[in-house]
Design a protein around this motif. Sequence first.
Motif, PDB file in Angstrom:
ATOM      1  N   LEU A   1       0.796  -1.232   0.000  1.00  0.00           N
ATOM      2  CA  LEU A   1       0.000   0.000   0.000  1.00  0.00           C
ATOM      3  C   LEU A   1       0.827   1.280   0.000  1.00  0.00           C
ATOM      4  CD1 LEU A   1      -2.906  -0.746   2.512  1.00  0.00           C
ATOM      5  CD2 LEU A   1      -2.913  -0.900   0.018  1.00  0.00           C
ATOM      6  N   GLY A   2       2.124   1.150   0.257  1.00  0.00           N
ATOM      7  CA  GLY A   2       2.944   2.351   0.395  1.00  0.00           C
ATOM      8  C   GLY A   2       2.826   3.317  -0.762  1.00  0.00           C
ATOM      9  N   GLU A   3       2.920   2.795  -1.971  1.00  0.00           N
ATOM     10  CA  GLU A   3       2.869   3.661  -3.154  1.00  0.00           C
ATOM     11  C   GLU A   3       1.551   4.425  -3.237  1.00  0.00           C
ATOM     12  OE1 GLU A   3       2.710   2.949  -7.926  1.00  0.00           O
ATOM     13  OE2 GLU A   3       4.361   1.963  -6.860  1.00  0.00           O
ATOM     14  N   SER A   4       0.451   3.767  -2.879  1.00  0.00           N
ATOM     15  CA  SER A   4      -0.861   4.420  -2.957  1.00  0.00           C
ATOM     16  C   SER A   4      -1.001   5.548  -1.946  1.00  0.00           C
ATOM     17  CB  SER A   4      -1.978   3.391  -2.719  1.00  0.00           C
ATOM     18  OG  SER A   4      -2.014   2.976  -1.366  1.00  0.00           O
ATOM     19  N   GLN A   5      -0.139   5.554  -0.923  1.00  0.00           N
ATOM     20  CA  GLN A   5      -0.206   6.579   0.114  1.00  0.00           C
ATOM     21  C   GLN A   5       0.934   7.585   0.029  1.00  0.00           C
ATOM     22  OE1 GLN A   5      -3.038   6.556   2.022  1.00  0.00           O
ATOM     23  NE2 GLN A   5      -3.469   4.871   0.589  1.00  0.00           N
TER      24      GLN A   5
END
Length: 245
Positions: free
Chosen positions: A191-195
């Motif tokens: 999820l890091g990239e989406s945040q």
Amino acid sequence: MNLQQYLEQRKQQSEATPLFRELCLSCIQPRFSCYCHHIEKFDPNIDFVILIHPIEVRRRIATGRMSHLCLENSFLIRGQDYTHDASVNEILSDPNRQCMILYPGKTSQNLTPMTQGERRGLFDQTKKLTLFVIDGTWASAIKMMRQSQNLLNLPRICFSPEKPSNFRVRKQPHEGCYSTIEAIHHTIELLGESQGFDVSSRQHDRLLHVFDSMVELQLSFIKTADEVDDPKRYRVPRFLSRRAV
């Protein structure tokens, strides 16, 4: 020796005795196994709320606490039934947060097969993603979810483990079960990239660094204990056996 001399001698002996079980106030480990020097904090752009079961609090190896020490803007909240927990309810009622819970099940959205675009579409980019994580055994996690009425309706997400857990000092129900800190690390990976978190920086690997260091240290303690308890180390040589004597 009179009583006063005896008490003075006992006091001197006590002061000279090393405090092997003195605990670190941060990681709650004995000083000789403190892992705080391995901790490097970072901000994953996700606020993690770690709900730690009372039994887990008492464990020396509690990876929920370890995660909290590594993650900036994280929460560590002790309890079992969080229905009326003021801290949890304050977080849940914050209009600037999008709250979800990392919890497997039929209603959970599996992040693993999704594209980055699909993952990004799960979240309101105008709100802070706040992810609840339960830290306890699988049996206690199920009970915590059933009792905590304020958590029941939270959107659930999960993932498919890509490899066995490295928690070799604690038995897992099956190899697909991750420790809390491993689960948080893998969630950030997905999820890091989406945040807006730079996954390529590998800052989140700091979680695994402190975890793996702790595991290796505990394994070394076990190995040492096994060597000390090995009856072969204390086998009486034949020439000193009772029969020879």
